[in-house]
Design a protein around this motif. Structure first.
Motif, mmCIF file in Angstrom:
data_model
loop_
_atom_site.group_PDB
_atom_site.id
_atom_site.type_symbol
_atom_site.label_atom_id
_atom_site.label_comp_id
_atom_site.label_asym_id
_atom_site.label_seq_id
_atom_site.Cartn_x
_atom_site.Cartn_y
_atom_site.Cartn_z
ATOM 1 N N CYS A 12 -9.420 8.814 1.840
ATOM 2 C CA CYS A 12 -9.840 8.954 0.447
ATOM 3 C C CYS A 12 -8.837 8.174 -0.417
ATOM 4 O O CYS A 12 -7.637 8.382 -0.300
ATOM 5 N N TYR A 52 -8.250 8.380 -3.500
ATOM 6 C CA TYR A 52 -7.630 9.166 -4.564
ATOM 7 C C TYR A 52 -6.508 10.082 -4.061
ATOM 8 O O TYR A 52 -5.508 10.259 -4.725
ATOM 9 N N CYS A 53 -6.715 10.693 -2.878
ATOM 10 C CA CYS A 53 -5.756 11.707 -2.429
ATOM 11 C C CYS A 53 -5.204 11.453 -1.030
ATOM 12 O O CYS A 53 -4.264 12.132 -0.621
ATOM 13 N N CYS A 72 -13.046 11.584 -0.598
ATOM 14 C CA CYS A 72 -13.361 12.859 0.042
ATOM 15 C C CYS A 72 -14.298 13.624 -0.894
ATOM 16 O O CYS A 72 -14.406 13.295 -2.079
ATOM 17 N N CYS A 86 -12.547 15.257 -4.094
ATOM 18 C CA CYS A 86 -12.236 14.324 -5.182
ATOM 19 C C CYS A 86 -13.518 13.901 -5.906
ATOM 20 O O CYS A 86 -13.561 13.883 -7.137
ATOM 21 N N ARG A 105 -3.537 18.894 -7.010
ATOM 22 C CA ARG A 105 -3.343 19.178 -5.583
ATOM 23 C C ARG A 105 -2.012 18.648 -5.059
ATOM 24 O O ARG A 105 -1.756 18.693 -3.860
HETATM 25 ZN ZN LIG Z 1 -9.654 12.928 -2.016
#
Ligand SMILES: [Zn+2]
Length: 202
Positions: free
Chosen positions: A57, A59-60, A93, A96, A120
């Protein structure tokens, strides 16, 4: 702990509460999808520092499950003009994707929104933002005026139908609330829930 602390009544569903999903469906139903060339997939992954064997992912850093629109398709109940093409899609994911919704990706990443990367505790947010900024520069996305590709009549009719559907949902919700109130009143007039008597049964 009291008994009333552990019991939670489910939130009742409202027909009119589905209006943003309906709006999203009206927009996404007319947004074109452009399949990427293999070369574009390779370029995209290069910029994101991923490969088919090393996907995550953006973003994370969690495991990716879908490609998310970086720029949302819907804003303020209207099409933004961004479309479904690899330059506007990044591996994401589910958490997100859900949390980001139609928000601006950069503002969302560092926001206190529920399940945002900041919330998170994602450590390398700065690095991830830099990567995504590079991706956006590569994509050089320009929103399209989708209405310009069809006749005004076709376009207006489509959004008239959208309004009519939302109106029908609102009216139906009022009807539902009235039915529910009547049913609830009859149920409450007894100590226990009453089973409706079968029609025609003696
Ligand atoms: Zn994510």
């Amino acid at each position: 702990m009291k008994l009333s602390d552990v019991f939670q009544m489910p939130t009742p569903m409202k027909i009119s509460g589905r209006s943003s999903s309906i709006t999203a469906a009206f927009v996404t139903a007319i947004v074109p999808q452009v399949e990427p060339l293999e070369e574009e997939i390779r370029e995209a992954l290069n910029i994101l520092e991923m490969s088919p064997d090393r996907m995550e992912c953006v973003y994370c850093g969690g495991s990716y499950s879908e490609w998310d629109h970086l720029r949302p398709l819907v804003s303020d109940q209207k099409p933004t003009g961004f479309i479904t093409e690899i330059r506007n899609l990044v591996p994401s994911c589910g958490k997100c994707n859900q949390s980001k919704g139609n928000k601006d990706w950069k503002a969302w990443m560092t926001s206190d929104a529920k399940l945002s990367p900041k919330t998170r505790g994602v450590k390398d947010i700065g690095l991830r933002i830099a990567r995504l900024t590079k991706y956006e520069q590569w994509g050089n996305l320009v929103p399209l005026d989708l209405s310009a590709f069809v006749t005004k009549e076709e376009w207006d009719q489509y959004w008239e139908n959208w309004k009519a559907l939302l109106r029908a949902m609102n009216d139906t919700q009022k009807h539902a609330a009235s039915l529910k109130a009547t049913i609830q009143k009859k149920i409450s007039s007894s100590n226990k829930a009453i089973q409706p008597t079968a029609k025609g049964g003696g």
